[in-house]
Enzyme design. Structure first.
Site, mmCIF file in Angstrom:
data_model
loop_
_atom_site.group_PDB
_atom_site.id
_atom_site.type_symbol
_atom_site.label_atom_id
_atom_site.label_comp_id
_atom_site.label_asym_id
_atom_site.label_seq_id
_atom_site.Cartn_x
_atom_site.Cartn_y
_atom_site.Cartn_z
ATOM 1 N N CYS A 1 -10.212 7.310 -11.911
ATOM 2 C CA CYS A 1 -9.616 6.030 -12.314
ATOM 3 C C CYS A 1 -10.618 4.919 -12.075
ATOM 4 O O CYS A 1 -11.168 4.786 -10.979
ATOM 5 C CB CYS A 1 -8.339 5.754 -11.522
ATOM 6 N N GLU B 1 18.161 5.822 -22.047
ATOM 7 C CA GLU B 1 16.985 5.087 -22.503
ATOM 8 C C GLU B 1 17.322 3.640 -22.845
ATOM 9 O O GLU B 1 16.547 2.726 -22.537
ATOM 10 C CB GLU B 1 16.363 5.776 -23.725
ATOM 11 N N CYS C 1 -2.462 9.100 -5.574
ATOM 12 C CA CYS C 1 -2.494 9.235 -7.034
ATOM 13 C C CYS C 1 -3.341 10.428 -7.463
ATOM 14 O O CYS C 1 -4.489 10.570 -7.034
ATOM 15 C CB CYS C 1 -3.060 7.959 -7.661
#
Length: 321
Positions: free
Chosen positions: A204, A38, A198
């Site tokens: 969306c 990370e 997607c």
DNA sequence: AAGGCGGGGGT
DNA sequence: ACCCCAGCCTT
């Protein structure tokens, strides 16, 4: 809005299960390697991180090894990754885990967040990936996904955090959800989105829109700097290096003495090093005299943590190993 | 809220 | 050329 959320909470994990990349830090729930990944991945692409991640775990296999290592060894392992403050804070955090948490990586969100170099997003990533905590991640990928999905291209960060936290409360598995949002941003909802692939495009607000939302407004100016790099070469001891100040560019790294030139000299630069918001024009100068000030001779440059720009300059002079 | 902090990959 | 990247810290 709630209907959109529940649809997304079903579709995105199923898409992720089919399309996720096989990344090494996704194969473990051990917080140490997850933590290292990370930090390396902060403002740094996966492809750049992959080889460094393996080398790092080889060199510092656990928290105790990292905590007891010299800062110079840590910086050397970080060489070329940039944002060198990350390496210093990683080292400091390892020491703090030894002192405050008996060498065990903390499992509570607030304890993770309190470690140096770990902010809200990284704490959410570690807490969810390793301990299943319901905390959101909001990185560049997730921000882009949410701004498009909500059709609020100028949404403030606080509004995006609110949305991300609402989603993490509704999802089934917070670790899977955070991974899936990042994966969607990284592989589908990119600067130029691939809406046809997607899983959220039906709901969306920006799907298949002709013009992708423009991100930046005023472009930041590139600062051009001219630096003289003083090369003191000793036939036996090698090259004279000084440690740079802790804060500022190339913090804590080793570097030949540098002086700032107010005017560009007539000679062409030996090397031009381009960074995100600067251009460094480097002019090497061979110095016959003994160096002044604090520093040390270095014979084997391959063992020193040098900034990439300086390493390139030295290569031009045939000085690097 | 804004600015500083690297280097490299993608287009 | 320009944009962006699994952001954080200080002011």
């Amino acid at each position: 809005m709630t209907a959109l959320f529940s649809t997304a909470c079903k579709r995105l994990p199923s898409w992720y299960a089919r399309h996720k990349r096989d990344l090494p830090w996704r194969r473990t729930r051990d917080p140490y390697p997850v933590w290292i990944s990370e930090i390396m991945l902060q403002q740094t692409q996966v492809k750049t991180v992959l080889p460094r991640y393996h080398a790092w775990l080889d060199r510092f296999p656990d928290i105790a090894t990292l905590a007891t290592a010299d800062l110079d060894a840590v910086l050397h392992a970080w060489q070329g990754l940039g944002y060198y403050r990350r390496a210093r804070l990683l080292h400091a955090a390892a020491k703090r885990i030894m002192d405050w948490h008996c060498g065990q990586f903390p499992n509570a969100f607030n304890d993770i967040l309190a470690l140096p170099g770990i902010g809200r997003s990284t704490a959410g990533a570690i807490a969810s990936f390793c301990f299943g905590a319901r905390h959101a991640v909001l990185d560049g990928n997730v921000k882009r996904v949410l701004r498009r999905w909500l059709d609020r291209p100028a949404a403030r960060e606080s509004a995006l955090w609110d949305c991300a936290e609402r989603l993490i409360r509704q999802c089934r598995d917070p670790a899977e959800w955070n991974q899936a949002m990042m994966e969607l941003g990284a592989t589908v909802c990119r600067r130029i989105p691939h809406c046809a692939h997607c899983p959220l495009s039906e709901h969306c607000a920006s799907a298949f829109r002709a013009t992708p939302p423009t991100s930046a407004e005023g472009k930041p100016r590139i600062q051009r700097l001219h630096w003289r790099v003083h090369l003191h070469l000793h036939p036996e001891h090698g090259l004279w290096l000084e440690r740079r100040p802790r804060d500022g560019i190339w913090g804590n790294l080793w570097c030949p003495p540098i002086s700032v030139l107010e005017q560009p000299p007539k000679q062409p630069p030996c090397h031009i090093h381009r960074l995100t918001h600067r251009e460094l024009y480097l002019y090497a100068a061979m110095e016959p005299d003994e160096p002044r000030g604090k520093g040390q001779w270095s014979r084997k440059l391959s063992h020193a943590a040098l900034p990439t720009g300086i390493a390139r300059l030295l290569q031009c002079h045939g000085l690097t190993a």
